[in-house]
Design an enzyme around this catalytic site. Structure first.
Site, PDB file in Angstrom:
ATOM      1  N   ARG A  77      43.628 -31.487-111.875  1.00  0.00           N
ATOM      2  CA  ARG A  77      42.346 -31.863-112.495  1.00  0.00           C
ATOM      3  C   ARG A  77      42.530 -33.272-113.031  1.00  0.00           C
ATOM      4  O   ARG A  77      43.437 -33.531-113.824  1.00  0.00           O
ATOM      5  CB  ARG A  77      42.010 -30.883-113.619  1.00  0.00           C
ATOM      6  CG  ARG A  77      40.796 -31.262-114.468  1.00  0.00           C
ATOM      7  CD  ARG A  77      39.531 -31.243-113.628  1.00  0.00           C
ATOM      8  NE  ARG A  77      38.336 -31.258-114.439  1.00  0.00           N
ATOM      9  CZ  ARG A  77      37.781 -32.343-114.954  1.00  0.00           C
ATOM     10  NH1 ARG A  77      38.343 -33.518-114.777  1.00  0.00           N
ATOM     11  NH2 ARG A  77      36.675 -32.260-115.655  1.00  0.00           N
TER      12      ARG A  77
ATOM     13  N   GLU B  77      28.787 -31.346-110.895  1.00  0.00           N
ATOM     14  CA  GLU B  77      29.060 -30.145-110.105  1.00  0.00           C
ATOM     15  C   GLU B  77      28.434 -30.333-108.722  1.00  0.00           C
ATOM     16  O   GLU B  77      27.518 -31.135-108.550  1.00  0.00           O
ATOM     17  CB  GLU B  77      28.480 -28.909-110.798  1.00  0.00           C
ATOM     18  CG  GLU B  77      29.092 -28.635-112.162  1.00  0.00           C
ATOM     19  CD  GLU B  77      30.582 -28.322-112.115  1.00  0.00           C
ATOM     20  OE1 GLU B  77      31.037 -27.660-111.149  1.00  0.00           O
ATOM     21  OE2 GLU B  77      31.306 -28.749-113.032  1.00  0.00           O
TER      22      GLU B  77
ATOM     23  N   ARG C 299      45.570 -25.345-114.286  1.00  0.00           N
ATOM     24  CA  ARG C 299      45.498 -26.591-113.524  1.00  0.00           C
ATOM     25  C   ARG C 299      46.411 -27.625-114.175  1.00  0.00           C
ATOM     26  O   ARG C 299      46.557 -27.661-115.385  1.00  0.00           O
ATOM     27  CB  ARG C 299      44.074 -27.143-113.506  1.00  0.00           C
ATOM     28  CG  ARG C 299      43.050 -26.208-112.940  1.00  0.00           C
ATOM     29  CD  ARG C 299      41.660 -26.764-113.084  1.00  0.00           C
ATOM     30  NE  ARG C 299      41.334 -27.010-114.489  1.00  0.00           N
ATOM     31  CZ  ARG C 299      40.142 -27.340-114.940  1.00  0.00           C
ATOM     32  NH1 ARG C 299      39.134 -27.486-114.111  1.00  0.00           N
ATOM     33  NH2 ARG C 299      39.915 -27.542-116.217  1.00  0.00           N
TER      34      ARG C 299
END
Length: 166
Positions: free
Chosen positions: A53, A61, A94
């Site tokens: 990330r 999004e 992540r």
């Protein structure tokens, strides 16, 4: 339970250093672009897959305006191999860090900076509150009305996600 599973995965992956907030760097092969600020890579050193990330930015999004463009731009920027500089592991398992287009760290190859410079993401102030570099890059993209900044009232992804949860 989630933390236990993440701890086990890290233990068996050989990447316990990230769980202890120790940063590390690795050359990696790009496996998949998940969205405009997240990608899956495989370390060239030990073959360990990692979900990365990008730190300090938040892209729209995929369902939002410029979401697909941000993903496509990330794919174009990273190519097949990158340098990953991991800061730490987040609560979702992540790796948070910077990704560079070639084998050296430089502003001109920092993918987060390039996404922001193109107007394809927001400076994520909650997670990089004092980052003057990101702030400056975002302000320049806004002034030039690039990407999301050329639209009327762009909706930040964290607001979009919150509204979607309701």
């Amino acid at each position: 339970m989630r933390y236990f599973v993440v701890a086990l995965l890290l233990l068996f992956s050989g990447s316990v250093r990230a769980a202890n907030n120790d940063s590390f760097k690795t050359q990696a092969r790009v496996l998949k672009i998940l969205d405009g600020d997240t990608l899956k890579v495989e370390s060239l050193k030990d073959g360990i897959p990692m979900k990365i990330r990008l730190v300090g930015i938040d892209c729209p999004e995929k369902e939002q305006p410029f979401g697909e463009e941000a993903s496509a731009n990330l794919e174009k920027l990273v190519g097949t191999e990158v340098l990953v500089s991991v800061r730490h592991l987040d609560l979702f398992g992540r790796y948070l860090g910077e990704v560079y287009m070639d084998k050296k760290e430089a502003d001109s190859t920092n993918v987060s900076h390039l996404q922001l410079r193109a107007g394809l993401c927001w400076w994520y102030r909650d997670y990089a509150p004092n980052d003057a570099v990101l702030q400056g890059i975002e302000e320049k993209a806004q002034e030039k009305k690039l990407g999301i900044w050329g639209t009327k009232d762009p909706k930040a992804p964290w607001i979009f996600r919150e509204e979607k949860r309701r």
